[in-house]
Design an enzyme around this catalytic site. Structure first.
Site, PDB file in Angstrom:
ATOM      1  N   ASP A 262       8.347   5.634  -5.134  1.00  0.00           N
ATOM      2  CA  ASP A 262       7.241   4.689  -5.199  1.00  0.00           C
ATOM      3  C   ASP A 262       6.215   5.149  -4.159  1.00  0.00           C
ATOM      4  O   ASP A 262       6.526   5.937  -3.264  1.00  0.00           O
ATOM      5  CB  ASP A 262       7.714   3.261  -4.934  1.00  0.00           C
ATOM      6  CG  ASP A 262       6.691   2.235  -5.436  1.00  0.00           C
ATOM      7  OD1 ASP A 262       5.532   2.627  -5.698  1.00  0.00           O
ATOM      8  OD2 ASP A 262       7.037   1.052  -5.567  1.00  0.00           O
TER       9      ASP A 262
HETATM   10  C1  BGC Z   1       3.956  -0.041  -6.791  1.00  0.00           C
HETATM   11  C2  BGC Z   1       4.325   0.739  -8.023  1.00  0.00           C
HETATM   12  C3  BGC Z   1       3.104   1.411  -8.575  1.00  0.00           C
HETATM   13  C4  BGC Z   1       2.512   2.307  -7.511  1.00  0.00           C
HETATM   14  C5  BGC Z   1       1.280   3.048  -7.969  1.00  0.00           C
HETATM   15  C6  BGC Z   1       3.191   0.799  -5.784  1.00  0.00           C
HETATM   16  O1  BGC Z   1       2.641  -0.001  -4.785  1.00  0.00           O
HETATM   17  O2  BGC Z   1       5.110  -0.584  -6.195  1.00  0.00           O
HETATM   18  O3  BGC Z   1       4.892  -0.113  -8.977  1.00  0.00           O
HETATM   19  O4  BGC Z   1       3.433   2.128  -9.732  1.00  0.00           O
HETATM   20  O5  BGC Z   1       2.150   1.502  -6.400  1.00  0.00           O
HETATM   21  O6  BGC Z   1       0.213   2.208  -8.106  1.00  0.00           O
END
Ligand code: BGC
Length: 747
Positions: A262
Site C-alpha cells: 500500500d
Molecule cells: C490506500 C489504497 C490506495 C492507495 C493509492 C492508500 O492510501 O490505502 O487503498 O489504493 O492509497 O491511492
C-alpha cells in the site's frame, strides 16, 4: 564521446522484453535498474533512471520504464467503485470523467456475482481506454466492526460472500486485458493508526475469516496483483511477513501474480522484498536507496531481488502499456451509466414494508431530508471517483414522473442552494477530503404539517458519508442525529395520524442504528451509496418498476454495544475532534504497544464475527440479520435435494414466485457442523444462488455446490484444516436467522 558510442552499441544489441525472455532481461539489468523497477515513481523523480512522465493525471502511481530493454512504465490507479483519475487536464477542454459505480458494499448486496462481473467489465474498460494498466481494487477486507471508515469499499462480514463477489469483480476487470489489485492483504479493519496498528488475531480467525476472503478470490480468479495492508499482524508488518506472502499466499493458495505495498506502507524495504512483496509503492528516493544499500551490505540477496523483478516483469508483459495499446480517452460513459444503474437496482435492500411500497407515480410525494436533494454516490478517500454527475432523489423522482409536494420542494430547493455553496467552501479548503461537508439537516415543522394535508405520502432520506483515513464516529455517524430524529418524528406524527405512509431511505456507506426508530416508519430502504445514477434507482424502487432483491451483506445489530468487537475497536467522538497527531508513529524501528485499540487491537471475538456470533451466542441482539431483504412479491421454496457429486455435493431448491409481481430471490446455503471436536458457529454460509427474474407463478431450480473441503475448520492444535466427522445440517435459508429448509449429510 566514447561512452556515448558504447551506449549506442549496447542499445543496438540489447534484446527487448518479451514474455519468453524474462530471465535473460533480468540478467542484463543493473542493480540500479532493478531497484527502479521495484520501487515506484512516487511523487519525486529519480534523476536519470527511467523516469517517465507517462502517468495518467490523477492516477495513484507508476513503475519506472527501462527503455534500453523495452520495459515500459505501467500506471496504477484507484479504486473499488470505478477508476479514479483527474477529470480535467491543463491545456485542454476535454474531460476525463469516470463512471461512479455503486460502492463495494452495494455490489455485495446484489448477491449476484454475474452482475458484479458486468460492473467489473465496464470499470476495466475505462481503465483500458484511459491508459491505465492496473485498477487498485477490489477492496475485500471483512466488515469486522460497523465503524470502520472504509467498510463502504469492502464487501461483507462473511468471507464467502465477499470472496465470490471479489472473484467476479476481478474476472470482469481483467476481461479487458488490464489488471485488478485485490486489497488490503490482510486484516486491515480499522483506519485509526492504520499504518502502525497491530492486529492481534488467532490463526483460526485468520484462516477462517480474514484470510479466507483472499483465499477464495485468489483461487477463483488468480488476480494479476494483490496489495498488502498498512497494519501489522501479530507483530509483523503485513508487507514484511514471509509467512503471509510466501508460505500462505503462494505456497498454500498458488498465487501467481505480483504483490505491491500500500502507498508508503511498511518500514523495511529489504524485508518487504524478501517477504515476497515485489512492488514498493508509491516509491521514493529513500526506498530506492534503501533497496540498493541493502543488497550492497548483504542484508538482501540478489536472488530475492531477481525473483521480485521477474514477477514485476511478468506483470508488465501482460499490461496494455507493454502491448502498446492506443487508448481512446473516450470510453462509452453512457453505456456504463446503464450498467451502474442495473447493478444498483439489484443492490437495494428493502428492510421494512408495511403496505407503503411501491406507490407508483400517481399522487403527490412529500420529499424530506437534505440528502434527498444531495444524494451521496460514494465514499471519500482513494475509493472516491470523479464521476460526471450524481442524480439525486429529487431529480430521480421527477424523471420517473412523480409529482413532488410544492411547498417542501420550493423550500428545500432554496435552502439547498445556500447549503451547497457552504459545503463547497468548506470542502474547497481540504485537499484530501475525508469528511465531506454535508448540508445541515433542517426541520421545517409548519411545512411538514401542511404537506401532511396535501400530499399522499412522505419520503425521508438520511445520508452518511465517510472514508479512508478515519473511522466513523458512533454518535454522529452510526446513530441518527437529534435533528434527523426530530424530522422523522414530526413527519411520522403528521402523516401517519392522517393514515398516510412514511418511507425512510438510507443513503449510507455502512450500517446505521435502526432499531430505536424503525417503528416511526412504514417502510425502510437501504440504497447504500448507489453511484451516479442513485436517484433513478431509488425512484424505480419506489414506483415498483424495480422489485428490490438485495440482501444485507452484514448483520444490523440492535445497538452498537451488541457488536462482538465493540470492546476492541477505537471509539471516535466528534466532540473530541479526530486529529492526525493521534496517529502513533514508529520511532526508528520500534513498535509502540502502549494504547489498546490504537497501538494494537486484540481480536478477542476470534472467529465470532457478524452472524457467526449473533446466530450462535446472541440471536436476540439482532435488528436485521445477515442476508436479510424483502421483496414486493413472495416466493415459496420446496424440494431441497442434496446429491453427492465429485468431492462434495450438489444442492438444489425449487423457487416459485407465488406473488403478483416479477422478482428475483436469493437462496443462501448455510452449514451447521457437529461441533463436537471444536467449537463451531451455529451456521456458516457456504454458497448462495440468485434466481433469474421470475414471473408470477414461475418456478426455477437453483443449484449450489458444496465441496467437502468447505466443511473444514482451522485447527490451532494441528496447524491444518480439519474436517470433523459426523452429521452436518445443510440449511437453505432466506437469511442467517431463518429456519429454512434442512437436509443432513454425513462425513
Ligand atoms: C490506500 C489504497 C490506495 C492507495 C493509492 C492508500 O492510501 O490505502 O487503498 O489504493 O492509497 O491511492
Amino acid at each position: 564521446m566514447l561512452t556515448l558510442m558504447l551506449a549506442a552499441a549496447i542499445a543496438a544489441s540489447s534484446p527487448v522484453l518479451r514474455p519468453d525472455n524474462i530471465p535473460e532481461i533480468v540478467s542484463l539489468l543493473t542493480l540500479e535498474e532493478k531497484a527502479a523497477i521495484l520501487v515506484g515513481c512516487g511523487s519525486t523523480a529519480f534523476d536519470g533512471i527511467g523516469r517517465n512522465d507517462v502517468g495518467v493525471k490523477g492516477s495513484a502511481g507508476a513503475t519506472h520504464a527501462i527503455p534500453r530493454l523495452g520495459i515500459p512504465s505501467i500506471v496504477l490507479a484507484d479504486g473499488p467503485a470505478g477508476l479514479r483519475i483527474d477529470p480535467t487536464r491543463p491545456g485542454t477542454d476535454k474531460t476525463f470523467y469516470c463512471t461512479g459505480f455503486p460502492i463495494g458494499t452495494m455490489l455485495a448486496s446484489t448477491w449476484n456475482p454475474g452482475l458484479v462481473r458486468e460492473a467489473g467489465q465496464a470499470m476495466g474498460n475505462e481503465v483500458l481506454e484511459y491508459g491505465v494498466d492496473v485498477l487498485l481494487g477490489p477492496g475485500v477486507n471483512i466488515h469486522r466492526n460497523p465503524l470502520c471508515g472504509r467498510n463502504f469499499e469492502y464487501y461483507s462480514e462473511d468471507p464467502v460472500l465477499a470472496g465470490e463477489t471479489a472473484a467476479a469483480m476481478v474476472d470482469g476487470i481483467e476481461s479487458n486485458g488490464v489488471g485488478a489489485c485485490v486489497k488490503h492483504f490482510a486484516v486491515n479493519n480499522q483506519e485509526l493508526n492504520r499504518l502502525h496498528n497491530d492486529a492481534r488475531v488467532s490463526r483460526r480467525a485468520l484462516r477462517e475469516i480474514y484470510l479466507k476472503v483472499f483465499e477464495i478470490a485468489v483461487r477463483k480468479s488468480q488476480p494479476w496483483t494483490l496489495m498488502t495492508s498498512y497494519n501489522y499482524i501479530n507483530g509483523t508488518h503485513a508487507s514484511e511477513a514471509p509467512w503471509l506472502l510466501t508460505d500462505i499466499l503462494r505456497g498454500d493458495w498458488g498465487f501467481e501474480g505480483t504483490v505491491m505495498t500500500d502507498w508508503g506502507g511498511g518500514y523495511d524495504t529489504a524485508a518487504q522484498i524478501h517477504a515476497g512483496n515485489e512492488l514498493i509503492q508509491s516509491g521514493s528516493d529513500a526506498r530506492y536507496n534503501a533497496l540498493i544499500s541493502a543488497v550492497k551490505e548483504g542484508r538482501l540477496s540478489m536472488a530475492d531481488v531477481d525473483r521480485s523483478v521477474t514477477r514485476a516483469l511478468e506483470l508488465i508483459v501482460k499490461c496494455p502499456a507493454y502491448r502498446g495499446y492506443k487508448h481512446s480517452d473516450a470510453p462509452d460513459l453512457e453505456a456504463h451509466a446503464a450498467v451502474c444503474r442495473k447493478v444498483a437496482d439489484e443492490g437495494v435492500v428493502l428492510l421494512k414494508n408495511e403496505g407503503a411500497l411501491p406507490f407508483g407515480p400517481s399522487g403527490t410525494t412529500a420529499l424530506l431530508g437534505v440528502t434527498s436533494y444531495a444524494f451521496i454516490a460514494g465514499g471519500t478517500g482513494s475509493g472516491d471517483v470523479h464521476r460526471p454527475y450524481v442524480v439525486d432523489l429529487q431529480q430521480g423522482l421527477a424523471d420517473e414522473g412523480f409529482t413532488l409536494e410544492g411547498g417542501l420542494d420550493q423550500f428545500y430547493t432554496a435552502y439547498m442552494q445556500d447549503e451547497r455553496w457552504r459545503c463547497a467552501m468548506v470542502d474547497g479548503k481540504n485537499s484530501w477530503v475525508i469528511d465531506r461537508e454535508r448540508p445541515i439537516e433542517v426541520v421545517p415543522v409548519d411545512l411538514i404539517r401542511a404537506a401532511a394535508e396535501s400530499a399522499d405520502r412522505a419520503v425521508v432520506t438520511f445520508g452518511r458519508v465517510f472514508g479512508e483515513g478515519k473511522d466513523r464516529d458512533l454518535y454522529h455517524s452510526y446513530l441518527l442525529q437529534d435533528r434527523e430524529l426530530q424530522l422523522l418524528r414530526e413527519t411520522s406524527q403528521a402523516f401517519r395520524s392522517r393514515g398516510k405512509k412514511v418511507t425512510v431511505i438510507l443513503n449510507i456507506g455502512g450500517v446505521v442504528e435502526v432499531d430505536s426508530w424503525k417503528d416511526l416508519a412504514d417502510a425502510i430502504i437501504i440504497c447504500w451509496q448507489p453511484g451516479e445514477e442513485g436517484g433513478h434507482t431509488v425512484a424505480s424502487v419506489l414506483s415498483g418498476e424495480v422489485n428490490p432483491s438485495g440482501r444485507l451483506p452484514m448483520t444490523i445489530s440492535r445497538r452498537y454495544e451488541d457488536e462482538p468487537s465493540a470492546s476492541n475497536f477505537p471509539l471516535i467522538y466528534a466532540d473530541k475532534p479526530f486529529n492526525y497527531s493521534f496517529y502513533r508513529r514508529l520511532e526508528g524501528n520500534k513498535k509502540d504497544y502502549t494504547v489498546k485499540d490504537i497501538d494494537y487491537t486484540d481480536y478477542e471475538e476470534d472467529i465470532w464475527v457478524g452472524y457467526r456470533y449473533f446466530c450462535t451466542k446472541a440471536p436476540r441482539r439482532v435488528a436485521y440479520p445477515f442476508g436479510y431483504g424483502l421483496s414486493y412479491t413472495s416466493f415459496k421454496w420446496k424440494n431441497m435435494k442434496v446429491e453427492e457429486a465429485e468431492g462434495g455435493w450438489k444442492v438444489r431448491v425449487d423457487v416459485t414466485n407465488t406473488g403478483k409481481r416479477a422478482g428475483k430471490d436469493v437462496v443462501e446455503l448455510y452449514v451447521s457442523a457437529p461441533g463436537k471436536d471444536m467449537e463451531k458457529p451455529a451456521r456458516e454460509l457456504k454458497a448462495f444462488a440468485k434466481t433469474p427474474e421470475l414471473q408470477p407463478g414461475e418456478t426455477c431450480t437453483v443449484e449450489m455446490t458444496l465441496a467437502e473441503s468447505d466443511l473444514a475448520s482451522w485447527s490451532e492444535a494441528s496447524g491444518a484444516w480439519v474436517t470433523e466427522k459426523g452429521r452436518y445440517r445443510l440449511i437453505a435459508a432466506r437469511n442467517a436467522a431463518d429456519r429454512g429448509l434442512r437436509r443432513k449429510i454425513r462425513i
